[in-house]
Scaffold this motif. Structure first.
Motif, PDB file in Angstrom:
ATOM      1  N   TYR A 160      35.583 -19.301  -5.531  1.00  0.00           N
ATOM      2  CA  TYR A 160      34.879 -18.081  -5.158  1.00  0.00           C
ATOM      3  C   TYR A 160      35.320 -17.603  -3.778  1.00  0.00           C
TER       4      TYR A 160
ATOM      5  N   LYS B  67      38.821 -16.066  -3.709  1.00  0.00           N
ATOM      6  CA  LYS B  67      38.837 -14.726  -4.279  1.00  0.00           C
ATOM      7  C   LYS B  67      38.192 -13.733  -3.324  1.00  0.00           C
TER       8      LYS B  67
ATOM      9  N   GLU C 162      39.891 -10.330  -1.441  1.00  0.00           N
ATOM     10  CA  GLU C 162      39.330  -8.982  -1.519  1.00  0.00           C
ATOM     11  C   GLU C 162      39.014  -8.401  -0.142  1.00  0.00           C
TER      12      GLU C 162
ATOM     13  N   SER D 192      29.129 -13.778  -8.654  1.00  0.00           N
ATOM     14  CA  SER D 192      29.614 -12.898  -9.714  1.00  0.00           C
ATOM     15  C   SER D 192      29.393 -11.434  -9.347  1.00  0.00           C
TER      16      SER D 192
ATOM     17  N   LEU E   3      31.861 -10.447  -6.583  1.00  0.00           N
ATOM     18  CA  LEU E   3      33.290 -10.552  -6.865  1.00  0.00           C
ATOM     19  C   LEU E   3      33.734  -9.780  -8.090  1.00  0.00           C
ATOM     20  N   SER E   4      32.806  -9.271  -8.886  1.00  0.00           N
ATOM     21  CA  SER E   4      33.163  -8.608 -10.131  1.00  0.00           C
ATOM     22  C   SER E   4      32.867  -7.118 -10.060  1.00  0.00           C
ATOM     23  N   ALA E   5      33.768  -6.337 -10.640  1.00  0.00           N
ATOM     24  CA  ALA E   5      33.537  -4.899 -10.745  1.00  0.00           C
ATOM     25  C   ALA E   5      32.487  -4.645 -11.821  1.00  0.00           C
TER      26      ALA E   5
ATOM     27  N   ASN F 244      30.811  -5.322  -7.160  1.00  0.00           N
ATOM     28  CA  ASN F 244      31.331  -5.884  -5.909  1.00  0.00           C
ATOM     29  C   ASN F 244      31.607  -4.815  -4.858  1.00  0.00           C
TER      30      ASN F 244
ATOM     31  N   GLU G 190      24.663  -5.108 -15.619  1.00  0.00           N
ATOM     32  CA  GLU G 190      25.495  -4.738 -14.475  1.00  0.00           C
ATOM     33  C   GLU G 190      26.356  -3.514 -14.733  1.00  0.00           C
TER      34      GLU G 190
END
Length: 835
Positions: free
Chosen positions: A166, A169, A173, A327, A330-332, A335, A374
């Motif tokens: 995590y 990543k 970003e 999550s 870090l996730s579109a 994020n 989400e």
């Protein structure tokens, strides 16, 4: 990379863990930060300027430990806080050296190569944040696996193995390299098509008046509430004069998710009853601020049932559960919206801090402002100023969000002006401390003590001498994002050591042999009340450098500080009534929904009395609130009365005479008995207050008076059926309707908020069934008092109507006398030049 002790969070010595740490560890304690560049504050030790020496006026050192890194790492840092072995520390040593070597070699590269490595050309907090991420992610996969396996085998859950991945990543970003998420966010921050406010300069408005936008809102809202009041009271719309419509406000208490969920149930009940449409203002503390921000968002669209459905879908998982938290970060598409708050704050201001409260706000936003699945997340919800679209035409009440700054003045012994101050004056100055209230609306950030404010869309910018400053790149920063504000509004864990100790003091007192310890600690309560173990969040100080332009009462340190630290306003008063008493708002009725954890022990309503006296506000009901358990509600009045009475016989004579006078006044009243010791009609005001004050139920009403009261007069009792006429008296003041969140036996399967574990302020998980239970209880409690509320609204409406009619009658008579005096009326054939 900084040492382990420099990157872990703290717990206070009183035993309460920070919310983030407790949610992540569940069963493990976290070590306190052992090294910082600035001096720490011990329980009984103050720096030159008290608490604000470390926050409002923090040093500009370029070598400070980046607390932002420790805040963002969150659960990953816990992996290394549980007494790591020598092998683990050796791993960190080698990693630290590797990272330093990499950074050292990077500085020798040409500028374009440095940029390709994702470096930032400033030396602020953002640079330190990225460097820290690189140091952490420099561990090899084998080392990370070895580290994770060793700790997982001991105490940590399986998901802890994912933490290094995590972090790597997240580092990719945020490293500002071309194509990274941070680079994209920063590019959009400079795009006026996305952030129109960056085109406009802002100035500090110095005035005690309401801003022009709010005045316009009030005029429009009055027309809406006039129609709503007609429906609520069953009156024809054409019979309602807008001047007669009372200004009604609803305020919700603090209390974390309990206040959020219970407040939603109470507000929905008020909406179903028709009361909410008659409201002009809502104000919130902590969880009630979260409620307001959800209501004025696309997630609810002004529908409380949608808000409840959203809460049931999102509160089942803890806000800081690492797999889901990472999550979202870090996730579109989530994020980008969540991390924008961090990137804009740190990259736009190299001196800014991103601490525990900011990280807490990110987690709150990830849980509260992300819809189920989400998908459909709306960027429009992440700016407070965008809520103007929900109130611009008066279609909804205006929300008021609150935060406080803890001012702890201390005479500057080194300064020339204070060098001759007496020791007594210095000692007195050190004792004085207060909270300055800041209100945030969709229109303005304002502080009444400063008599100054700025447009909401300018929050987050640096100001100097009343004018905002552009960034080093020449443009203005976008508005501060909602995640930062969510953390500030609900940062109850930034309480002072005094607040912490008060929570565990009953336990200490119940233990035999610890009385001496309690006396020792409580004897230093004044010192404890000036120390915050966890730093509040900071925002740029909009009155910085405004010497001579503000009221003389504004503290010197507040003007000189680059930043101001804001925290949960429940530190001062868990009911946000102060903003509703601001001149110009002219609130007639305040409906207070109190879901505090300590509604009976901390009399939040009574605290308002001191504020009203200080501000010269007339009409606040003296004696409102719960009686103190240590004495009767009229103890003070009795003591004053007894001091004036020379003998017991004199007291008896006065009481007998008062009863005789009262009986004479009610001689012609068939509803009043001439005799009867227990008859309330023959009770003195003091006796009636003593009896009714202990009977506070689901709905209690007090009404103030605009007349001057004598100190020796006992507080008036709450309004009941026999005294509702007081609401219509010409000198009646503000009416307060108090609705505490209490257990209700009429609700099947109901729970007691005072004893239920999941209703603790520090609980961040509610199952759908628990949400339904809390909402059902709140709605049932409103049902208990809705007719009393309606009667109060009707009485105040009739009083205002009577005042208007009497005023119009006087004006008509005055005009008639004037016309007669001029000879225009009253004498036929006279008064013109032809007669």
């Amino acid at each position: 990379m900084a040492r382990l002790g420099q990157l872990t969070f703290a717990i206070s010595s009183t035993g309460r863990r920070s919310l983030l740490a407790r949610s992540l560890t569940q069963s493990s304690a976290i070590s306190r930060t052992s090294a910082r560049t600035k001096p720490s504050l011990l329980p009984f030790q103050q720096t030159r300027h008290g608490f604000f020496a470390s926050g409002d006026n923090k040093p500009k050192s370029k070598t400070r430990v980046p607390r932002s890194l420790s805040a963002v790492l969150l659960g990953s840092l816990l992996v290394f806080s549980l007494n790591p072995t020598a092998d683990v520390l050796q791993t960190f040593d080698s990693t630290d050296k590797t990272a330093k070597t990499d950074r050292s070699s990077a500085t020798d590269l040409p500028a374009q190569d440095v940029e390709s490595h994702g470096k930032i050309d400033d030396h602020g907090t953002w640079s330190k944040l990225v460097d820290g991420f690189e140091g952490f992610s420099a561990m090899t996969s084998a080392e990370a696996g070895k580290l994770s396996n060793k700790l997982v085998d001991l105490v940590l859950p399986e998901w802890s193995k994912l933490i290094p991945g995590y972090i790597r990543k997240l580092q990719r970003e945020l490293n500002m390299a071309p194509g990274s998420l941070a680079a994209e966010i920063w590019e959009e921050a400079r795009d006026p098509a996305i952030n129109p406010e960056i085109q406009y300069s802002a100035k500090v408005r110095v005035s005690e008046d309401l801003c022009d936008e709010e005045k316009t809102f009030l005029a429009r809202r009055k027309k809406i509430t006039a129609v709503a009041l007609a429906h609520y009271l069953g009156i024809k719309e054409e019979d309602i004069n807008p001047e007669d419509v009372p200004t009604i406000a609803i305020c919700g208490s603090g209390g974390g998710l309990r206040a959020l969920v219970a407040g939603t149930g109470s507000y929905m009940a008020a909406a179903e009853d028709g009361l909410f449409d008659c409201i002009t203002y809502t104000s919130g503390v902590s969880g009630s601020c979260w409620l307001q921000s959800l209501y004025f968002s696309s997630l609810s669209g002004g529908d409380f049932q949608r808000t409840i459905n959203h809460l049931k879908a999102r509160l089942g998982i803890h806000i800081a559960y690492p797999p889901t938290a990472f999550s979202a970060l870090l996730s579109a598409p989530t994020n980008k919206l969540l991390l924008t708050a961090m990137v804009e704050k740190l990259k736009g201001d190299p001196e800014a801090d991103f601490g525990l409260v900011d990280a807490y706000g990110l987690l709150l936003a990830a849980r509260l402002f992300i819809p189920k699945g989400e998908l459909g997340v709306n960027a429009h919800d992440f700016k407070l100023s965008h809520q103007q679209e929900y109130i611009r035409y008066g279609q909804n009440p205006m929300p008021i969000y609150t935060a406080v700054r803890h001012e702890i003045p201390e005479l500057d012994e080194a300064g020339n002006e204070q060098s001759h101050a007496s020791e007594a004056a210095k000692a007195e100055a050190k004792k004085e401390a207060w909270f300055q209230w800041f209100e945030m609306t969709p229109f303005e950030l304002f502080c009444e003590e400063f008599a100054a404010g700025i447009p909401t869309w300018a929050m987050g910018r640096r100001f100097q001498n009343g004018v905002n400053l552009p960034t080093t790149e020449g443009f203005y920063l976008p508005e501060i994002r909602l995640p930062v504000l969510l953390g500030i509004w609900g940062s109850a864990f930034c309480a002072t050591l005094s607040h912490y100790y008060r929570e565990i003091r009953p336990l200490i007192q119940s233990l035999g042999g610890f009385q001496a310890v309690d006396n020792l600690i409580w004897g230093h309560n004044e010192d404890l009340s000036k120390v915050h173990p966890i730093d509040p969040a900071t925002i740029p100080n909009f009155i910085h450098g405004m010497n001579g332009k503000l009221p003389r009462t504004v503290p010197r340190l507040a003007i000189e500080s680059d930043y101001i630290q804001l925290m949960d306003s429940g530190m001062s008063n868990n009911l946000p009534i102060y903003p509703l008493l601001r001149p110009g708002r002219n609130v007639d009725i305040i409906v207070a929904f109190d879901a505090s954890a300590d509604i009976k022990t901390d009399n939040w309503l009574s605290v308002v009395e001191g504020y009203a006296r200080q501000r010269g506000i007339k009409g606040w009901p003296i004696g409102a609130g719960w009686p103190r358990p240590s004495a009767s509600p009229s103890t003070t009045a009795k003591e004053l009365k007894e001091a004036e009475e020379a003998t017991e016989a004199e007291a008896d004579n006065k009481l007998a005479q008062a009863k005789a006078d009262q009986a004479t006044r009610h001689a012609d009243d068939p509803n009043v008995k001439p005799e009867g010791g227990s008859d309330k009609s023959l009770m003195s005001q003091q006796e009636k207050y003593d009896q009714t004050a202990h009977e506070l139920g689901y709905c209690t009403v007090w009404v103030g008076t605009t007349q001057e009261r004598r100190t020796e007069d006992p507080p008036p009792p709450p309004v009941d059926d026999s005294s509702s006429w007081k609401l219509m008296e010409p000198d009646a003041g503000i009416a307060v309707v108090y609705m505490p969140f209490l257990a209700n036996e009429k609700v099947p399967g109901s729970v007691d908020p005072a004893s239920s574990d999941y209703m603790s302020t520090w609980n961040f998980v509610y199952t759908p069934e628990q949400v339904d239970q809390v909402v059902a209880l709140a709605r049932a409690n409103y049902e208990e008092g809705k007719e009393k509320i309606r009667a109060t609204v009707r009485a105040v409406y009739e009083r205002k109507k009577k005042r208007r009619l009497e005023r119009e009658k006087r004006m008509a008579e005055e005009r008639q006398r004037t016309r007669v005096g001029l000879g225009i009326e009253g004498r036929l054939g006279e008064g013109d030049h032809f007669s």
